[in-house]
Design a protein around this motif. Sequence first.
Motif, PDB file in Angstrom:
ATOM      1  N   PRO A   4      58.655   3.459  75.634  1.00 60.51           N
ATOM      2  CA  PRO A   4      58.132   3.638  76.990  1.00 60.51           C
ATOM      3  C   PRO A   4      57.309   4.921  77.078  1.00 60.51           C
ATOM      4  N   ASP A   5      56.423   4.976  78.099  1.00 64.79           N
ATOM      5  CA  ASP A   5      55.616   6.186  78.290  1.00 64.79           C
ATOM      6  C   ASP A   5      56.469   7.364  78.716  1.00 64.79           C
ATOM      7  N   SER A   6      57.560   7.049  79.432  1.00 71.04           N
ATOM      8  CA  SER A   6      58.432   8.133  79.891  1.00 71.04           C
ATOM      9  C   SER A   6      59.840   7.584  80.087  1.00 71.04           C
ATOM     10  N   ILE A   7      60.779   8.505  80.196  1.00 72.52           N
ATOM     11  CA  ILE A   7      62.173   8.100  80.408  1.00 72.52           C
ATOM     12  C   ILE A   7      62.759   9.017  81.486  1.00 72.52           C
ATOM     13  N   ALA A   8      63.442   8.399  82.463  1.00 72.33           N
ATOM     14  CA  ALA A   8      64.088   9.189  83.521  1.00 72.33           C
ATOM     15  C   ALA A   8      65.514   9.476  83.056  1.00 72.33           C
ATOM     16  N   ILE A   9      65.897  10.731  83.080  1.00 69.43           N
ATOM     17  CA  ILE A   9      67.245  11.105  82.630  1.00 69.43           C
ATOM     18  C   ILE A   9      68.186  11.037  83.839  1.00 69.43           C
ATOM     19  N   PHE A 357      60.876  24.012  86.242  1.00 65.92           N
ATOM     20  CA  PHE A 357      62.189  23.866  86.894  1.00 65.92           C
ATOM     21  C   PHE A 357      62.439  24.969  87.922  1.00 65.92           C
ATOM     22  N   GLY A 358      61.509  25.892  88.033  1.00 67.70           N
ATOM     23  CA  GLY A 358      61.691  26.998  88.982  1.00 67.70           C
ATOM     24  C   GLY A 358      62.121  28.293  88.313  1.00 67.70           C
ATOM     25  N   PHE A 379      65.669  25.345  92.358  1.00 68.05           N
ATOM     26  CA  PHE A 379      66.022  24.764  91.055  1.00 68.05           C
ATOM     27  C   PHE A 379      65.919  23.245  91.188  1.00 68.05           C
ATOM     28  N   HIS A 380      64.977  22.653  90.480  1.00 71.80           N
ATOM     29  CA  HIS A 380      64.718  21.225  90.707  1.00 71.80           C
ATOM     30  C   HIS A 380      64.277  20.547  89.424  1.00 71.80           C
ATOM     31  N   GLY A 400      68.076  17.163  82.466  1.00 72.88           N
ATOM     32  CA  GLY A 400      68.290  16.026  83.356  1.00 72.88           C
ATOM     33  C   GLY A 400      69.748  15.605  83.475  1.00 72.88           C
ATOM     34  N   LEU A 401      70.606  16.097  82.599  1.00 76.79           N
ATOM     35  CA  LEU A 401      72.033  15.777  82.715  1.00 76.79           C
ATOM     36  C   LEU A 401      72.614  16.498  83.921  1.00 76.79           C
ATOM     37  N   ASN A 402      71.947  17.546  84.347  1.00 76.92           N
ATOM     38  CA  ASN A 402      72.456  18.407  85.408  1.00 76.92           C
ATOM     39  C   ASN A 402      71.573  18.439  86.641  1.00 76.92           C
ATOM     40  N   LEU A 403      70.273  18.160  86.461  1.00 77.12           N
ATOM     41  CA  LEU A 403      69.320  18.259  87.577  1.00 77.12           C
ATOM     42  C   LEU A 403      68.734  16.886  87.863  1.00 77.12           C
ATOM     43  N   PRO A 404      68.785  16.416  89.100  1.00 77.22           N
ATOM     44  CA  PRO A 404      68.153  15.125  89.393  1.00 77.22           C
ATOM     45  C   PRO A 404      66.639  15.205  89.245  1.00 77.22           C
ATOM     46  N   GLY A 405      66.034  14.087  88.905  1.00 76.66           N
ATOM     47  CA  GLY A 405      64.570  14.000  88.931  1.00 76.66           C
ATOM     48  C   GLY A 405      63.872  14.444  87.656  1.00 76.66           C
ATOM     49  N   VAL A 406      64.593  14.513  86.532  1.00 75.60           N
ATOM     50  CA  VAL A 406      63.918  14.900  85.279  1.00 75.60           C
ATOM     51  C   VAL A 406      63.364  13.653  84.591  1.00 75.60           C
TER      52      VAL A 406
END
Length: 436
Positions: A4-9, A357-358, A379-380, A400-406
């Motif tokens: 895939p072009d990308s993967i959402a964690i 991520f800020g 922090f995002h 992404g295991l800890n932050l939504p939206g990675v």
Amino acid sequence: MSSPDSIAIQTCGPIHGSIRPPGSKSITNRALIIAALAAGKSTLTGALASEDTQVMIESLARLGIGVEESQAGTTLVIHGSGGNIPQRQADLFVGNSGTTVRFLTAMLAACQGTFRLDGIARMRERPIADLLNTLNALGSDATSEQKTGCPPVLIRARGLTGGRANIRGDVSSQFLSALLMAAPYAREAVRVHVDGVLVSQPYVHMTLGLMRAFGVNVDPGDLSQFTIPGAQQYQPREYAIEPDASAASYFWGAAAVTGGEVTVRGLGRAALQGDVDFVDCLEKMGCEVCAQEDSITVVGKPLRGIEVDMNAISDTAQTLGVVALFAKGATTIRGIAHVRHKETDRIGDLARELRKFGAQVDEFDDGMRITPPTSYANFHGAAIATYNDHRMAMSLALTGLNLPGVVIHDPGCTAKTYPHFFSDLTKLIAGGDVGS
Ligand SMILES: O=C(O)C1=C[C@@H](OP(=O)(O)O)[C@@H](O)[C@H](O)C1
Ligand SMILES: C=C(OP(=O)(O)O)C(=O)O
């Protein structure tokens, strides 16, 4: 298979599980070179099957050195030619594998024939001139085809005479490792002096360890000079390859960022790979580390920032940079100027992605200081570019295991050393024991 072009964690709670990562890239590619130079049949088990080892195997096949693969490419039988390359003319493709281009260049210089080595666009920006200069001082005729100091490399090989030479140590340790593995096949003794401060030193110990395992002893001294008697042969043998310690860093890192507990099987503190020392960084940051003879467990605890020189273990610097985002206080990483020559500029590009991520990231010539965001509001998650660098993809995925939206772009780039990384990470999150 297309990626895939990308993967959402997906975020998860504390990860509890164990994993045996695939075989070490560095050991697999060393063992392939040494087994190819030995006269007779060697069998490698636990080998890594990935792009970096495939380009090595395919290059050996083009040279007429047979490698039979079984067990999904993890068992390799090599019919070594004793330093006599069956194909005296070959055009080789090395992808973006630094170990392959540097180790093969030195090996071929010690043999006979006319060879050309080329890779992908980034490979044409990765330095090799210092290795070519040293091989030429020892009787070879090896040039950078476009006079860039980088591949493509042309070698008119007539064997190495031996003698005295200097080799540069502060750009890449792979130059020295390549020379050491080829040197026993020179006609006379090779006496080599290392110029500059040698980077990535544990990899040179690994090289000497592999050479010793195949019957050639070289005194490491203080790693500043070496004498390798000429006209020697490696002994073919069976050899079991350790799991990859740089790959293990992502799973130890996953325990750290999720406050979980992850055991990596097949690697203890006595491993040949210096990258097991990554766990010392995590321990300094507050994690608990429990090392057994054949496994190392990391228990995630509240993290604090540290100052660390990662010169010896720079393949794990990106992993630490990511863990640093979740620590209290700043983390300073130094001593890694040489990582700007790797798959991408791993200082500039990592700094750029961490800022998304800020975090505040101050870049130095030889590292960076990462100051995590001070408030949750800043922090995002972020969409992350990976620069065709497997280690950017694998390390930054941990956020992404800890932050939504990675979202990680081009996750397929992990194929360089770990084609099944994302499925193994998913299995580890689900719990249980991953890997055979
Ligand atoms: O010898 C080896 O197997 C390696 C040495 C290191 O490179 P440098 O010596 O260029 O730092 C490391 O980054 C690379 O992944 C593998
Ligand atoms: C730098 C790396 O690889 P190489 O130099 O072998 O291409 C790596 O695997 O991180």
